[in-house]
Scaffold this active site. Structure first.
Site, short mmCIF file in Angstrom:
data_model
loop_
_atom_site.label_atom_id
_atom_site.label_comp_id
_atom_site.label_asym_id
_atom_site.label_seq_id
_atom_site.Cartn_x
_atom_site.Cartn_y
_atom_site.Cartn_z
N GLY A 271 -6.84 -9.11 1.56
CA GLY A 271 -5.56 -9.05 2.27
C GLY A 271 -4.88 -10.40 2.33
O GLY A 271 -3.68 -10.53 2.02
N LYS B 104 -15.33 -16.11 5.37
CA LYS B 104 -16.60 -15.44 5.68
C LYS B 104 -17.52 -15.27 4.47
O LYS B 104 -17.40 -14.31 3.70
CB LYS B 104 -16.31 -14.07 6.29
CG LYS B 104 -15.82 -14.18 7.71
CD LYS B 104 -15.90 -12.83 8.41
CE LYS B 104 -15.20 -12.87 9.74
NZ LYS B 104 -14.44 -11.69 10.03
N GLY C 86 -12.56 -5.16 2.62
CA GLY C 86 -13.98 -4.84 2.70
C GLY C 86 -14.43 -3.91 1.57
O GLY C 86 -15.50 -4.11 0.97
N ARG D 278 0.83 -1.22 0.00
CA ARG D 278 0.00 0.00 0.00
C ARG D 278 0.86 1.27 0.00
O ARG D 278 0.45 2.29 -0.53
CB ARG D 278 -0.94 0.00 1.21
CG ARG D 278 -2.10 -0.94 1.05
CD ARG D 278 -2.98 -0.92 2.28
NE ARG D 278 -4.25 -1.59 2.04
CZ ARG D 278 -5.18 -1.76 2.96
NH1 ARG D 278 -4.99 -1.30 4.17
NH2 ARG D 278 -6.31 -2.36 2.67
P1 ADP Z 1 -9.17 -12.37 2.09
O1 ADP Z 1 -8.52 -11.63 3.24
O2 ADP Z 1 -8.23 -12.58 0.97
O3 ADP Z 1 -10.48 -11.76 1.65
P2 ADP Z 1 -10.48 -14.24 3.82
O4 ADP Z 1 -10.22 -13.33 4.96
O5 ADP Z 1 -11.86 -14.43 3.34
O6 ADP Z 1 -9.54 -13.85 2.60
O7 ADP Z 1 -9.96 -15.72 4.19
C1 ADP Z 1 -8.65 -15.99 4.57
C2 ADP Z 1 -8.58 -17.03 5.65
O8 ADP Z 1 -9.32 -18.18 5.31
C3 ADP Z 1 -7.17 -17.51 5.86
O9 ADP Z 1 -6.74 -17.09 7.14
C4 ADP Z 1 -7.26 -19.03 5.76
O10 ADP Z 1 -6.52 -19.71 6.76
C5 ADP Z 1 -8.73 -19.28 5.97
N1 ADP Z 1 -9.18 -20.55 5.38
C6 ADP Z 1 -9.24 -20.86 4.08
N2 ADP Z 1 -9.68 -22.13 3.91
C7 ADP Z 1 -9.91 -22.62 5.14
C8 ADP Z 1 -10.38 -23.87 5.63
N3 ADP Z 1 -10.70 -24.87 4.82
N4 ADP Z 1 -10.53 -24.01 6.97
C9 ADP Z 1 -10.22 -23.00 7.80
N5 ADP Z 1 -9.76 -21.79 7.40
C10 ADP Z 1 -9.60 -21.61 6.08
C1 3PG Z 2 -8.58 -1.87 5.32
O1 3PG Z 2 -7.47 -2.28 5.66
O2 3PG Z 2 -9.48 -2.63 4.88
C2 3PG Z 2 -8.80 -0.39 5.29
O3 3PG Z 2 -7.63 0.30 5.62
C3 3PG Z 2 -9.96 0.03 6.17
O4 3PG Z 2 -9.69 -0.21 7.52
P1 3PG Z 2 -10.90 -0.29 8.58
O5 3PG Z 2 -11.66 -1.56 8.25
O6 3PG Z 2 -10.26 -0.30 9.93
O7 3PG Z 2 -11.77 0.91 8.36
#
Ligand code: ADP
Ligand code: 3PG
Ligand code: MG
Length: 400
Positions: free
Chosen positions: A356, A203, A380, A39
């Site tokens: 992320g 999620k 998000g 970033r």
């Molecule tokens: P992003 O940040 O790219 O949007 P998410 O936050 O939705 O991705 O998901 C990332 C997380 O999902 C990772 O920490 C990974 O460990 C978890 N994950 C993926 N597949 C599985 C699984 N089968 N069981 C548990 N956790 C999982």
């Molecule tokens: C992010 O990392 O998704 C942005 O910097 C927004 O952060 P926030 O969810 O704390 O508002």
């Protein structure tokens, strides 16, 4: 009307002007030093463009979600990293201990053309997140021109993204934000077909909006990660102890009946009794009781990789790891998808990656940022944008 960006204004407009640039320097800090700095690097084109045109560049960002002035959330390490990155070719990046008030005003009054100043974390003032009108006025009084280059924070209606921005006559997009909007609106409105979607992670709740918008447009959708188990359960497959989003089961069931012919689901899994259980079991079909799926299996990897890597045109969007990639034995699915994304790119597809953890996974897989058409900075924000939601920080910009 297209979003106006810096290069749409004459150079003379920036000369000697104070320009407030909202950036997103919300990066990880480990032991007082910046971790992943993607970033920060992304802000360089906007900073240098302005500095070269004689602007006084004032950078403002949040970091984390501090409760008041918590030192752990200081942007000081970011100022250091930014200085290291831009090197000796320009005057050092200065840093000031606050984001509004007399000390800040004093620092700004001492700035020369081409200087860059980073303000301290905006969220050290609660008023930032409250979009407080008085705070917005103070922030806006610091500069003549407003630039938003923080797409990943633009879903927040905060002072620095919204209230203060309104108070400027000139409020335009930085280069990173405009590129982000260009790519994501292409995906959202008019993806080049064939359009392939790869969705993983955990999620489902956060992803439903984007899925609802994109499912009708996609030609192929591959589901992996923990999200896949809710889909499999909806189809009557046994999922053992794998995480299920019971609340979203009805939505998933409806999505499967409407778009089942284009949705691909895992047929085999890397299972274990817990993430720390190293004696993994490969399972085809139903997952036994007491076991969870932590990665997609070999057969699924082959099917998904062939689908993604076999592309030589169209668009591929990937969000969410295919498994718990942080643990080596569960990282194969994700690594293979990341490499297939790179292959699709080299073969001429437009490829986009968002999220992320997905970015982290891509890096660990040895895929470079320039092997992807666009790496979204947003978590998000990207999902909200793809769902068709209005972004306060984009809506306020001239030319929107
Ligand atoms: P992003 O940040 O790219 O949007 P998410 O936050 O939705 O991705 O998901 C990332 C997380 O999902 C990772 O920490 C990974 O460990 C978890 N994950 C993926 N597949 C599985 C699984 N089968 N069981 C548990 N956790 C999982
Ligand atoms: C992010 O990392 O998704 C942005 O910097 C927004 O952060 P926030 O969810 O704390 O508002
Ligand atoms: Mg995540």
């Amino acid at each position: 009307m297209a979003l106006r960006t810096l290069s749409d204004l004459p150079d003379s407009q920036f000369d000697g002007k104070r320009v407030l640039v909202r950036v997103d320097f919300n990066v990880s800090i480990n032991n007082g030093a910046v971790g992943e700095d993607y970033r920060i690097r992304l802000s360089i084109p906007t900073i240098e463009y302005l500095a070269k045109r004689g602007a006084k560049v004032i950078l403002a960002s949040h970091l984390g979600r501090p409760k008041g002035r918590e030192r752990l959330y200081s942007l000081a390490p970011v100022a250091k990293r930014l200085s290291d990155i831009v090197g000796k070719s320009r005057p050092a990046i200065r840093f000031v201990d606050d984001c509004v008030g007399p000390e800040v005003e004093d620092e700004i009054s001492k700035m020369n053309k081409g200087d860059v100043l980073l303000l301290e974390n905006l969220r050290f003032h609660d008023e930032e997140e409250l979009n407080d009108p008085e705070f917005s006025k103070k922030l806006a009084s610091l500069a003549d021109i407003y630039v938003n280059d923080a797409f990943s924070t633009s879903h927040r209606k905060h002072s620095s993204t919204y209230g203060a921005a309104w108070l400027f006559d000139v409020r335009i997009a930085g280069f990173t934000l405009s590129k982000e909007v260009e790519y994501l609106s292409m995906i959202r409105e008019n993806p080049i077909n064939p359009f392939t979607l790869v969705v993983g992670g955990v999620k489902i709740k956060d992803k439903i909006g984007a899925l609802e918008h994109l499912l009708p447009k996609a030609d192929r959708v591959m589901i992996g990660g923990a999200a896949a188990y809710t889909f499999l359960k909806a189809k009557g497959v046994k999922t053992g102890n794998s995480p299920i989003d019971e609340e979203r089961l009805p939505w998933v069931t409806t999505a499967l009946s409407a778009y089942g012919d284009k949705i691909m689901l895992p047929t085999d899994h890397v299972c274990a009794t817990s993430p720390s259980d190293t004696s993994v079991t490969m399972v085809r079909g139903d997952i036994p009781n007491g076991m969870s799926g932590y990665d997609i299996g070999k057969e699924t990897i082959e099917r998904y990789s062939a689908e993604v890597g076999g592309k030589s045109g169209g668009t591929v969007f990937w969000n969410g790891p295919m498994g718990m990639f942080e643990i080596r034995v569960f990282s194969n699915g994700t690594i293979n998808i990341a490499r297939s994304m790179a292959l699709a790119f080299w073969r001429g597809s437009k490829t986009l990656i968002g999220g992320g953890d997905t970015l982290e996974a891509m890096k660990r897989s040895g895929v470079a940022e320039n092997e992807v058409s666009h790496v979204s900075t947003g978590g998000g924000a990207t999902l909200r944008y793809l769902a068709g939601d209005e972004m306060p920080g984009v809506v306020i910009l001239n030319g929107h």
